[in-house]
Design an enzyme around this catalytic site. Structure first.
Site, PDB file in Angstrom:
ATOM      1  N   ASN A  40       0.845  -1.205   0.000  1.00 41.87           N
ATOM      2  CA  ASN A  40       0.000   0.000   0.000  1.00 41.87           C
ATOM      3  C   ASN A  40       0.872   1.245   0.000  1.00 41.87           C
ATOM      4  OD1 ASN A  40       0.570  -0.873   2.700  1.00 41.87           O
ATOM      5  ND2 ASN A  40      -1.049   0.417   3.513  1.00 41.87           N
ATOM      6  N   ILE A  41       0.381   2.250  -0.726  1.00 40.81           N
ATOM      7  CA  ILE A  41       1.121   3.507  -0.866  1.00 40.81           C
ATOM      8  C   ILE A  41       0.156   4.646  -0.548  1.00 40.81           C
ATOM      9  CG2 ILE A  41       2.448   4.970  -2.427  1.00 40.81           C
ATOM     10  CD1 ILE A  41       3.221   2.425  -3.975  1.00 40.81           C
ATOM     11  N   GLU A  42       0.416   5.292   0.577  1.00 40.94           N
ATOM     12  CA  GLU A  42      -0.489   6.342   1.058  1.00 40.94           C
ATOM     13  C   GLU A  42       0.001   7.715   0.617  1.00 40.94           C
ATOM     14  OE1 GLU A  42      -0.899   5.608   5.290  1.00 40.94           O
ATOM     15  OE2 GLU A  42      -2.077   3.793   4.894  1.00 40.94           O
ATOM     16  N   CYS A  51      -4.202   0.733  -2.481  1.00 40.18           N
ATOM     17  CA  CYS A  51      -4.016  -0.511  -1.726  1.00 40.18           C
ATOM     18  C   CYS A  51      -2.958  -1.403  -2.384  1.00 40.18           C
ATOM     19  CB  CYS A  51      -5.318  -1.298  -1.672  1.00 40.18           C
ATOM     20  SG  CYS A  51      -6.633  -0.536  -0.729  1.00 40.18           S
ATOM     21  N   GLU A  53      -3.116  -4.500  -3.123  1.00 39.17           N
ATOM     22  CA  GLU A  53      -3.654  -5.381  -4.166  1.00 39.17           C
ATOM     23  C   GLU A  53      -3.667  -4.684  -5.513  1.00 39.17           C
ATOM     24  OE1 GLU A  53      -4.866  -4.688  -1.196  1.00 39.17           O
ATOM     25  OE2 GLU A  53      -6.135  -6.293  -0.399  1.00 39.17           O
ATOM     26  N   CYS A  84     -10.350  -4.682   0.233  1.00 42.59           N
ATOM     27  CA  CYS A  84     -11.472  -3.743   0.306  1.00 42.59           C
ATOM     28  C   CYS A  84     -12.374  -3.920  -0.918  1.00 42.59           C
ATOM     29  CB  CYS A  84     -10.955  -2.306   0.392  1.00 42.59           C
ATOM     30  SG  CYS A  84     -10.370  -1.641  -1.171  1.00 42.59           S
ATOM     31  N   CYS A  87     -10.859  -2.945  -4.330  1.00 44.28           N
ATOM     32  CA  CYS A  87      -9.905  -3.939  -4.846  1.00 44.28           C
ATOM     33  C   CYS A  87     -10.620  -5.185  -5.343  1.00 44.28           C
ATOM     34  CB  CYS A  87      -8.877  -4.294  -3.780  1.00 44.28           C
ATOM     35  SG  CYS A  87      -7.691  -2.960  -3.496  1.00 44.28           S
TER      36      CYS A  87
HETATM   37  N1  THU Z   1      -5.189  -1.490   2.584  1.00 42.37           N
HETATM   38  C1  THU Z   1      -4.627  -2.296   1.640  1.00 42.37           C
HETATM   39  O1  THU Z   1      -3.569  -1.980   1.081  1.00 42.37           O
HETATM   40  N2  THU Z   1      -5.252  -3.468   1.352  1.00 42.37           N
HETATM   41  C2  THU Z   1      -6.320  -3.964   2.023  1.00 42.37           C
HETATM   42  O2  THU Z   1      -6.755  -5.075   1.739  1.00 42.37           O
HETATM   43  C3  THU Z   1      -6.965  -3.152   3.074  1.00 42.37           C
HETATM   44  C4  THU Z   1      -6.451  -1.779   3.242  1.00 42.37           C
HETATM   45  C5  THU Z   1      -4.462  -0.268   2.963  1.00 42.37           C
HETATM   46  C6  THU Z   1      -5.033   1.027   2.494  1.00 42.37           C
HETATM   47  C7  THU Z   1      -4.468   1.990   3.525  1.00 42.37           C
HETATM   48  O3  THU Z   1      -3.158   2.351   3.145  1.00 42.37           O
HETATM   49  C8  THU Z   1      -4.370   1.155   4.787  1.00 42.37           C
HETATM   50  O4  THU Z   1      -4.410  -0.192   4.364  1.00 42.37           O
HETATM   51  C9  THU Z   1      -5.470   1.408   5.794  1.00 42.37           C
HETATM   52  O5  THU Z   1      -6.719   1.359   5.199  1.00 42.37           O
END
Ligand code: THU
Length: 127
Positions: A40-42, A51, A53, A84, A87
């Site tokens: 995941n890259i925020e 996310c 995925e 989520c 995804c």
């Molecule tokens: N996130 C994912 O990368 N994959 C998931 O299946 C659930 C959520 C990430 C998004 C965000 O960066 C962090 O988790 C919290 O929601």
């Protein structure tokens, strides 16, 4: 299956999750066995976060991969973290009814078909 989970565990280490501190790794396997990973890259504009995925799917598609078999998702939660809704839609559209493997860092894992996690999808068959 263990190799795919391990690839997702390693990818998780690269997560850019400074806002949530919730690190996720994903590993998407092609029909030929090649593995594409994602984390995941925020972003400070939180809604631009991507996310793990979807990063894995975008990487695979941009490399020309088209047929997929399994997707592993790893996070540090007691109950393995599921993808989520966004995804699920993207994985359904580009990967089809792949096997979804959810795992945590303690070695707990669960396996699903995407169709069971994402029943009655909207997809190109309606267009
Ligand atoms: N996130 C994912 O990368 N994959 C998931 O299946 C659930 C959520 C990430 C998004 C965000 O960066 C962090 O988790 C919290 O929601």
């Amino acid at each position: 299956m263990q190799g795919l989970i391990e690839a997702a565990v390693r990818a998780r280490e690269n997560a850019r999750a400074g806002f949530s501190n919730f690190r996720v790794g994903a590993a998407l396997e092609e029909a030929g066995g090649r593995i594409h990973t994602g984390c995941n890259i925020e972003n400070a504009t939180l809604g631009l976060t991507v996310c793990a995925e979807r990063v894995a799917v975008w990487k695979a598609l941009s490399e020309g991969s088209r047929q997929f078999t399994r997707l592993a998702v790893v996070a540090d939660t007691e109950v393995p973290t599921p993808p989520c809704g966004a995804c699920r839609q993207i994985v359904w559209e580009f990967c089809g009814d792949v096997e979804i493997i959810l795992a945590n860092l303690q070695g707990r894992s669960e396996r699903f078909r995407l169709r069971d996690l994402f029943p009655r999808p909207f997809d190109a068959s309606f267009l």
